[in-house]
Design an enzyme around this catalytic site. Structure first.
Site, PDB file in Angstrom:
ATOM      1  N   SER A 123      81.103 -66.855  21.013  1.00 13.74           N
ATOM      2  CA  SER A 123      82.067 -65.850  20.491  1.00 13.74           C
ATOM      3  C   SER A 123      83.479 -66.608  20.487  1.00 13.74           C
ATOM      4  O   SER A 123      83.780 -67.056  21.247  1.00 13.74           O
ATOM      5  CB  SER A 123      82.144 -64.633  21.355  1.00 13.74           C
ATOM      6  OG  SER A 123      82.844 -63.778  20.879  1.00 13.74           O
ATOM      7  N   GLY A 124      83.985 -66.367  19.184  1.00  7.02           N
ATOM      8  CA  GLY A 124      85.178 -66.961  19.125  1.00  7.02           C
ATOM      9  C   GLY A 124      85.264 -68.626  18.654  1.00  7.02           C
ATOM     10  O   GLY A 124      86.400 -69.187  18.657  1.00  7.02           O
ATOM     11  N   SER A 176      85.790 -60.470  16.700  1.00  7.70           N
ATOM     12  CA  SER A 176      84.426 -60.754  17.261  1.00  7.70           C
ATOM     13  C   SER A 176      83.369 -59.864  16.349  1.00  7.70           C
ATOM     14  O   SER A 176      83.343 -58.729  16.186  1.00  7.70           O
ATOM     15  CB  SER A 176      84.249 -60.359  18.619  1.00  7.70           C
ATOM     16  OG  SER A 176      83.114 -60.892  18.892  1.00  7.70           O
ATOM     17  N   SER A 177      82.516 -60.678  15.573  1.00  6.38           N
ATOM     18  CA  SER A 177      81.387 -60.091  14.861  1.00  6.38           C
ATOM     19  C   SER A 177      80.410 -59.467  15.893  1.00  6.38           C
ATOM     20  O   SER A 177      79.863 -60.156  16.692  1.00  6.38           O
ATOM     21  CB  SER A 177      80.643 -60.956  13.978  1.00  6.38           C
ATOM     22  OG  SER A 177      81.714 -61.877  13.499  1.00  6.38           O
TER      23      SER A 177
HETATM   24  N1  LIG Z   1      88.523 -73.343  10.860  1.00  5.78           N
HETATM   25  C1  LIG Z   1      89.728 -72.638  11.439  1.00  5.78           C
HETATM   26  N2  LIG Z   1      90.999 -72.696  11.076  1.00  5.78           N
HETATM   27  C2  LIG Z   1      91.735 -71.781  11.801  1.00  5.78           C
HETATM   28  N3  LIG Z   1      91.453 -70.925  12.644  1.00  5.78           N
HETATM   29  C3  LIG Z   1      90.279 -70.499  12.922  1.00  5.78           C
HETATM   30  C4  LIG Z   1      89.147 -71.364  12.387  1.00  5.78           C
HETATM   31  N4  LIG Z   1      88.049 -71.161  12.925  1.00  5.78           N
HETATM   32  C5  LIG Z   1      88.363 -70.035  13.752  1.00  5.78           C
HETATM   33  N5  LIG Z   1      89.527 -69.835  13.732  1.00  5.78           N
HETATM   34  C6  LIG Z   1      90.313 -68.797  14.628  1.00  5.78           C
HETATM   35  O1  LIG Z   1      89.331 -68.423  15.691  1.00  5.78           O
HETATM   36  C7  LIG Z   1      89.178 -67.037  15.565  1.00  5.78           C
HETATM   37  C8  LIG Z   1      87.836 -66.577  15.946  1.00  5.78           C
HETATM   38  O2  LIG Z   1      86.857 -67.248  14.804  1.00  5.78           O
HETATM   39  P1  LIG Z   1      85.392 -66.387  14.557  1.00  5.78           P
HETATM   40  O3  LIG Z   1      85.795 -65.130  14.189  1.00  5.78           O
HETATM   41  O4  LIG Z   1      85.012 -67.006  13.270  1.00  5.78           O
HETATM   42  O5  LIG Z   1      84.727 -66.587  15.792  1.00  5.78           O
HETATM   43  P2  LIG Z   1      83.350 -66.457  15.871  1.00  5.78           P
HETATM   44  O6  LIG Z   1      82.424 -67.608  16.227  1.00  5.78           O
HETATM   45  O7  LIG Z   1      82.659 -65.565  14.538  1.00  5.78           O
HETATM   46  O8  LIG Z   1      83.035 -65.243  16.954  1.00  5.78           O
HETATM   47  P3  LIG Z   1      82.087 -64.104  17.053  1.00  5.78           P
HETATM   48  O9  LIG Z   1      80.721 -64.512  17.495  1.00  5.78           O
HETATM   49  O10 LIG Z   1      82.902 -63.341  18.335  1.00  5.78           O
HETATM   50  O11 LIG Z   1      82.227 -63.222  15.924  1.00  5.78           O
HETATM   51  C9  LIG Z   1      89.389 -66.631  14.396  1.00  5.78           C
HETATM   52  O12 LIG Z   1      89.853 -65.061  13.930  1.00  5.78           O
HETATM   53  C10 LIG Z   1      90.677 -67.743  13.903  1.00  5.78           C
HETATM   54  O13 LIG Z   1      91.851 -67.241  14.179  1.00  5.78           O
HETATM   55 MG   LIG Z   2      82.028 -63.997  14.041  1.00  9.04          MG
END
Ligand SMILES: Nc1ncnc2c1ncn2[C@@H]1O[C@H](COP(=O)(O)OP(=O)(O)OP(=O)(O)O)[C@@H](O)[C@H]1O
Ligand SMILES: [Mg+2]
Length: 1036
Positions: A123-124, A176-177
């Protein structure tokens, strides 16, 4: 190994692969397969760290993309960057999510095989961001039209809506999704996106009613309260302060600095219509969101006899849910049971009522979320079935989760990751093996951990953890979470990947509670607390609550709560089994496609840019199975490249292959590597690729190339000068010979065409009388064409010219038409040119012709002579006569001889014609007036004499009777008189004699005889005799 150029320092890690990479791109290795010590986790992490420090967040493991979350905006996602990666080979350019997107897209297009991109990570770690970047790349770079642009828009707009309803702020990620998402993007045969479809997995519904400290409920609640208009909130009976809602205060974190609920609300409200929501649907959706908040504030009290009742007002809640208030009140405090076919209603105690309320809130929200996904799917659905369409699937699903307190959700999530890992290993190995097979290289067995054993432990029918959980939920009698744990111990207690407090050794026991079981996942150990497992698996909503919801007049809710569900006695599948089945389906979907992988890693837990927390990263590298991944990829060889690419790059290093190799590619590569001194164990040649076992071999080759570059540059410059000179000479020669050749070719072509033509012509001539057809068409067309061309040149120039070229038989009819048309044309033109004077003359001549042609001998003589306006000059007519005539103007005057009717005495007179009468004048005296109305006819002989008789009607007493006249211009006179008196049809031509009236009842006759002298005499029987001498000029 020896090189033709001195080797550079061998120990230095070469950072280069291929293509024009900038120095910055060459930090660490861009592909972990090139790590010398590929078994070292430390080397792996060091490479990640070095690149992360330079903001190089992407690195490959073969075709797998490892992505580090930078936690800051990088300038690497612009349109220019997209263009940079379009159509470029994976290895030619620095690693990027766009390279993977483009590669997947091109593989789909060229191999016509469905693809999928699996994005995983904690996550994140950046999964959702990565999936959005991929979607954006396709939306921007794929071919499109208006319809497709609208689809691309909907695809992108569906994101904020799904995120508002399915994402929440957690401790690990502000966005977070809280659900798994698999999205298919469909492309038509041209590669344009034409449709999409989303599958959602296991929404974390428990968040609706409870949040851990520092976490929030789903974004949409806060967005509505912060961004909704005052009116909107009034209608929903909501207050702006989230603290007023029990479902929003559990985490004690109503606001998050990195999130603007107000702005996000605007974005969602804009997106909803784009993806096809009507205003009414939006309102219904808002009613549901509000109803969940009101449900949370519904409180219960306990009566003296232990009965439960609702202490808060629920009319608004009932209104928003669209259900009857008292039915809802009853259903929230009572339970309907069916025992032995009989229905019983029993009251709920306080805890049960609260649980029922929360279950309703979770069910309402969870089912609305599923409805929302369906609705988005309708909007993304392929509108027209597109032949030859292919699909790219995007899987953005929860990564391995190890929390302090792991519950049913973590169990499901980690089980999902086990399944995906299993698939990943299977597919990676399979593709490796396939490549070796196609290249004809012996497959060397790879040591890897097969996690099938863990998957079986969880999912096996009757024996697996899920089956045991289901059984425990369904089993009659007293069941609880602890009894489930005991059952587990009984059934899978001996499994090497399962342990509980009771079964563990002393060391493990110390870190486990009695309510936990531990699974040894492929990625590591996780302790799960069984509290809540049964309830969550049951996911029960009391039947009477379902019944109330079925009757909702909110269309979304009546769609979500189906009547059949209440009627159907069959118990729905338990939550874990449902999840297991959906995962089975998902793995089937993924297995049918060609996979690519994005493995996301977060650098720190503080969501801060630039911080690299080694422990955290190591943990993820382990949980993502990246080392395993690298080992499989490096099973045999570190590097593989197609012969042509390898030869093209390294050919300067060998005199035989430089500048060009003209033989077979494989031979060229062999010559090259032999020259470079590769040992047999260092490489293998496949059918189309060279496989290099150790990165070191490749780095040495790269170093040699680097050292050779100045020499190559010199050589290239010399070659260029030479080539330029050659090109110049070549151009001159080419132009000259080209020109000559072209002329000769033209001549030969013309000759060929002429011979062809003559042949066709002769053949046509022979068959010219036959039916029009391929044998004679050319000839006949030619004859027609020639006739028409000739006719055009020889058209008659005047109406009198009657000549006309003779047409070929096939054009007889057309020729007649043409002649007629031409004549009409000439006549029309002639008429336009005629002057009024001449027109008058012509009309008189036409009338003369109608009267006299072929009737009177003297007529032909008259044709060539013009008719004059008058034969008398003005002064020859007496003024007195003119005055007497007054307004009646003399139109024509001529000298005549008038013969008396009795004695035939000749008397010279003038005959003057006016428009309505004629007068006979003797010098100054009008002797006789003949009104045209009284003129019966005019009689003449057929000979060439000048006699004419004007017969006057006898009824008119004012008239003096018939008039015998002789005039040298009789044709002119009679024509004018007949026209003026409108008597052209009353002119009679008599061959032998003319009768006339002498007096009342008495007739006279003029006889015409051919004689030698022109002398009018009185003949026998009192006739006037007019001899006409033929040789003399006739009077006309
Ligand atoms: N390539 C990127 N460039 C800039 N910021 C990023 C990038 N990837 C992620 N982030 C930052 O990290 C945060 C978390 O990313 P994201 O929501 O895609 O995580 P996730 O893996 O989908 O987590 P979850 O499992 O909780 O959904 C984003 O809101 C953003 O602020
Ligand atoms: Mg996500």
């Amino acid at each position: 190994m020896s090189f033709c150029a001195p080797c550079l320092s061998a120990g230095r890690v070469r950072l280069v692969m291929e293509g024009a990479l900038t120095a910055r791109d060459r930090v660490g290795v861009q592909d972990f397969v090139l790590l010398e010590n590929y078994n070292s986790e430390a080397a792996f992490i060091e490479n990640l760290r070095r690149r992360f420090r330079e903001n190089l967040i992407y690195t490959y493991i073969g075709s797998v993309l490892v992505s580090m979350n930078p936690y800051k905006e990088l300038e690497i996602y612009s349109k220019q960057q997209m263009d940079r990666y379009r159509g470029v080979s994976f290895y030619e350019i620095s690693p990027h999510i766009y390279a993977l997107s483009d590669n997947t897209y091109r593989a789909m297009r060229t191999e016509r095989k469905d693809q999928c991109i699996l994005i995983s990570g904690e996550s994140g770690a950046g999964k959702t961001e990565a999936s959005k970047k991929i979607l954006l790349y396709y939306a921007v770079t794929c071919p499109t039209n208006d319809h497709m642009a609208a689809l691309g828009d909907r695809l992108l707009q569906s994101n904020p809506v799904l995120e508002a309803f399915g994402n929440a702020k957690t401790l690990r990620n502000d966005n977070s999704s809280r659900f798994g998402k698999y999205m298919d993007v469909q492309f038509d045969f041209r590669g344009a996106p034409v449709g999409g479809h989303i599958l959602n997995y296991l929404l974390e519904k428990s968040r609706v009613v409870h949040q851990n400290h520092g976490e929030r409920n789903f974004h949409i609640f806060y967005q509505l309260l912060d961004g909704g208009e005052d009116d909107q909130l009034n209608t929903l009976n909501l207050e702006r302060n989230p603290q007023n809602y029990r479902y929003l205060v559990k985490g004690n974190c109503p606001r998050v600095s990195s999130i603007s609920d107000k702005n996000n609300w605007k974005v969602v409200m804009k997106a909803l219509p784009v993806i096809g929501f009507t205003e009414e649907e939006v309102q219904k959706l808002l009613n549901i969101i509000a109803s969940v908040l009101h449900l949370g504030n519904t409180q219960f009290g306990e009566g003296e006899e232990g009965e439960t009742y609702i202490t808060t007002e629920i009319s608004n809640l009932a209104r928003l849910l669209g259900v009857d208030g008292s039915a809802l009140r009853e259903a929230l405090t009572h339970k309907k049971l069916t025992a032995k076919g009989e229905e019983m209603i029993t009251p709920l105690n306080f805890e049960q009522a609260e649980a029922a309320r929360d279950a309703l809130a979770k069910a309402v929200y969870g089912r609305t979320f599923t409805w929302l996904v369906e609705k988005i799917n309708q909007s993304l659905a392929l509108k027209v079935h597109s032949k030859g369409s292919s699909v790219i699937g995007l899987l953005d699903i929860y990564g391995f989760e190890v929390l302090q307190h792991n519950s049913f959700e973590q169990f499901c999530i980690n089980y999902c990751n086990e399944k995906l890992q299993q698939l990943f290993i299977e597919l990676t190995l399979r593709s490796e093996q396939e490549e070796y097979e196609t290249e004809g290289i012996a497959w060397e067995t790879v040591q890897y951990f097969d996690n099938k054993i863990i998957c079986d432990l969880i999912e096996e029918k009757h024996k697996g953890i899920i089956s045991i959980l289901d059984e425990e939920c369904l089993r009659p009698g007293e069941t609880c979470d602890v009894s489930f744990l005991e059952k587990l111990e009984d059934t899978v207690g001996g499994h090497p990947h399962f342990v509980t407090h009771k079964l563990a050794n002393g060391k493990t026991r110390r870190v486990m509670s009695r309510e936990e079981f531990r699974l040894l996942h492929y990625a590591g150990e996780v302790n799960y607390n069984v509290n809540g497992f049964l309830d969550k698996n049951n996911d029960l909503l009391n039947r009477n609550l379902k019944e109330v919801m079925c009757q909702s007049d909110n269309q979304i809710l009546s769609h979500c709560f189906r009547r059949e569900e209440v009627i159907d006695q069959k118990r729905p599948e338990m939550a874990a089994t449902q999840f297991k089945n959906s995962l089975m389906k998902l793995t089937e979907i993924l297995r049918s496609k060609e996979p690519s992988y994005v493995r996301c890693i977060k650098p720190n837990d503080a969501k801060q840019p630039g911080r690299f927390d080694e422990v955290l990263v190591r943990h993820q590298v382990k949980y993502l199975g990246l080392m395993e991944n690298l080992r499989v990829r490096r099973a045999g060889f570190a590097y593989r490249r197609r012969f042509e690419a390898f030869l093209q790059r390294y050919k300067p290093l060998c005199p035989e292959t430089w500048p060009n190799w003209h033989g077979r590619l494989a031979d060229g590569v062999l010559t090259l590597v032999k020259h470079l001194g590769y040992k047999d164990e260092e490489y293998k040649l496949g059918r189309s690729k060279i496989f290099i076992r150790f990165p070191k071999t490749l780095f040495n080759t790269e170093d040699a190339l680097e050292a050779k570059k100045p020499e190559i540059g010199k050589h290239i410059r010399a070659v260029l000068v030479f080539i330029r000179a050659c090109v110049y000479i070549y151009i001159v020669i080419v132009i000259q010979s080209g020109w000559r050749g072209m002329k000769a070719r033209r001549r030969a072509k013309r000759r060929r065409q002429a011979a062809d033509l003559i042949r066709r012509f002769i053949k046509g001539f022979i068959y010219r009388h036959g039916e029009y057809g391929p044998e004679n068409d050319y000839f006949l067309d030619h004859v027609r064409y020639s006739f028409l061309k000739n006719l055009r040149k020889n058209l008659p120039k005047s109406v009198l010219d009657k000549s006309w070229p003779t047409p070929p038989p096939s054009l007889d009819e057309a020729s007649e038409h043409l002649q007629r048309l031409h004549m009409r044309n000439m006549v029309t033109k002639y008429c336009w040119r005629v002057q009024p004077e001449w027109k008058k003359q012509m009309m008189q001549k036409v009338v003369a012709s109608e009267i006299f042609k072929d009737q009177k001998d003297s007529y032909p003589q008259s044709v060539g002579k013009l008719f004059l306006d008058s034969r008398l000059e003005r002064e020859q007519i007496s003024l007195k006569v003119v005055q007497t005539l007054g307004n009646d103007k003399v139109q024509y005057g001529v000298s005549v001889i008038k013969y008396d009717k009795r004695g035939f005495k000749p008397r010279p007179r003038q005959l003057l014609l006016t428009n309505t009468f004629a007068v006979l004048v003797d010098k100054t005296k009008i002797k006789q007036r003949i009104d045209y109305t009284a003129l019966r006819d005019i009689a003449l002989s057929s000979l060439s004499d000048g006699m004419c008789v004007l017969h006057i009607t006898r009824e008119d007493n004012k008239q003096k009777g018939d008039l015998l006249l002789h005039c040298s211009h009789s044709i002119e006179l009679v024509t004018k008189l007949a026209m003026m008196a409108n008597k052209t049809s009353n002119v009679n031509i008599n061959p032998g004699s003319i009768q006339f009236t002498v007096a009342r009842g008495k007739e006279g006759i003029i006889d015409f005889v051919r004689g030698a002298e022109l002398k009018v005499t009185k003949g026998r029987r009192g006739h006037l005799l007019v001899p006409v001498k033929e040789s003399l000029l006739p009077a006309w």
